[in-house]
Design an enzyme around this catalytic site. Structure first.
Site, PDB file in Angstrom:
ATOM      1  N   HIS A   1       0.842  -1.202   0.000  1.00 10.07           N
ATOM      2  CA  HIS A   1       0.000   0.000   0.000  1.00 10.07           C
ATOM      3  C   HIS A   1       0.880   1.255   0.000  1.00 10.07           C
ATOM      4  CE1 HIS A   1      -3.448   2.556   1.340  1.00 10.07           C
ATOM      5  NE2 HIS A   1      -2.487   3.211   1.973  1.00 10.07           N
ATOM      6  N   GLU A   2       1.879   1.272   0.864  1.00 11.43           N
ATOM      7  CA  GLU A   2       2.770   2.428   0.926  1.00 11.43           C
ATOM      8  C   GLU A   2       3.611   2.544  -0.342  1.00 11.43           C
ATOM      9  OE1 GLU A   2       2.124   4.436   3.130  1.00 11.43           O
ATOM     10  OE2 GLU A   2       0.963   3.139   4.449  1.00 11.43           O
TER      11      GLU A   2
ATOM     12  N   HIS B   1       1.719   4.341  -2.955  1.00 10.76           N
ATOM     13  CA  HIS B   1       1.745   5.801  -2.788  1.00 10.76           C
ATOM     14  C   HIS B   1       2.972   6.389  -3.492  1.00 10.76           C
ATOM     15  CE1 HIS B   1      -1.672   6.596  -0.277  1.00 10.76           C
ATOM     16  NE2 HIS B   1      -1.283   5.793   0.693  1.00 10.76           N
TER      17      HIS B   1
ATOM     18  N   GLU C   1      -6.161   6.988  -1.144  1.00  4.83           N
ATOM     19  CA  GLU C   1      -6.120   5.791  -0.305  1.00  4.83           C
ATOM     20  C   GLU C   1      -6.780   4.618  -1.013  1.00  4.83           C
ATOM     21  OE1 GLU C   1      -4.434   5.251   2.503  1.00  4.83           O
ATOM     22  OE2 GLU C   1      -3.665   7.262   2.137  1.00  4.83           O
TER      23      GLU C   1
END
Length: 287
Positions: free
Chosen positions: A143-144, A147, A219
């Site tokens: 997930h990071e 980003h 997100e």
């Protein structure tokens, strides 16, 4: 949540300092505060400047504020696995290897920051490593990494730059209108600058809803990116693990990923992350 609040807080502090400098420059150059192309240009220059300064120092600020320790050389099996997993995901996502850091906190949390894909940081809390299994941590890291791959911090900076510009511009236009007819027709005097500062704070808070809206959308994108990297079931499992955990009440938000439970419409406007239920539902509907 942590990376967004850190960026916004830093940006607000820089904006206030920049505003003071800007007022001095306006007084020296004699730019008309009642509205001109020159005023807008100066606002854009200082507005974007403040946002990019925040971006430039974001990695340093994140490490300093959390007390994170950057893993230069893994000291144990856990750090070795963490470092290797980030390295593999970076290769798969097609981005340079970011710095990897761990910081002490009982809260399950993780964040990515940095001025570019070539100068990024992924940090995780000890609480996250202790409360999640390997698959769940892998999903959080993905997930990071998403980003970083999506360039979210740069996009956030551009949005913040536009907001800063118009906050500074309209604060001065309205302050001039308020002061018109008094002794400060050209926007001079301490009263005028006091009104400008007050309006910048008010407009800045209201404009932050735009930044938070963008943050909520990204997100969802980062969740989808994690699903692409490691599989959606792992990401769903990570979100459900957070959902089962104890709710953290800091400014009405949860430090990691989102908020447990539903909030009012007004409160949601200032949320940087969607509720966990919405994120899980979005992943479940994804093919």
């Amino acid at each position: 949540m942590k990376r967004v609040l850190l960026f916004l807080a830093t940006n607000m502090a820089i904006l206030l300092v920049v505003s003071v400098v800007f007022n001095i420059v306006m007084a020296v150059t004699g730019i008309d505060a009642q509205g001109s192309v020159g005023l807008l240009v100066f606002c854009a220059l200082f507005g974007f400047g403040g946002a990019f300064v925040s971006l430039w120092i974001s990695r340093w600020m994140a490490i300093r504020s959390t007390g994170a320790r950057v893993i230069e050389k893994p000291q144990n099996q856990s750090e070795e696995w963490l470092f290797r997993t980030v390295q593999q995901q970076a290769q798969k996502a097609g981005v340079p290897m970011p710095q990897v850091a761990v910081y002490q906190s009982p809260e399950p949390n993780a964040f990515a920051t940095g001025r570019s894909k070539n100068a990024s940081l992924v940090a995780v809390s000890t609480g996250l490593l202790q409360s999640m299994n390997a698959d769940e941590v892998e999903a959080v890291l993905a997930h990071e990494m998403s980003h970083i791959a999506n360039g979210d911090m740069v996009t956030l900076t551009l949005i913040q730059g536009v907001i800063n510009t118009f906050v500074m511009f309209f604060a001065r236009i309205i302050a001039s209108a308020i002061m018109r007819g008094g002794d400060n027709q050209r926007g001079g005097g301490f009263a005028y600058y006091g009104v400008v500062m007050l309006l910048e704070i008010v407009f800045g808070v209201l404009a932050s809803t735009i930044v938070m809206w963008f943050s909520r959308q990204r997100e969802f994108r980062a969740d989808a990116g994690s699903a692409d990297l490691v599989g959606k079931q792992k990401m769903i499992a990570a979100l459900r693990r957070l959902q089962q955990g104890k709710e953290s009440e800091l400014d009405g938000t949860m430090l990691a990923f989102g908020i447990k439970g539903k909030r009012s419409t007004m409160s949601k406007l200032f949320m940087s992350h969607p509720p966990l239920e919405e994120r899980i539902h979005a992943l479940e509907q994804r093919r």
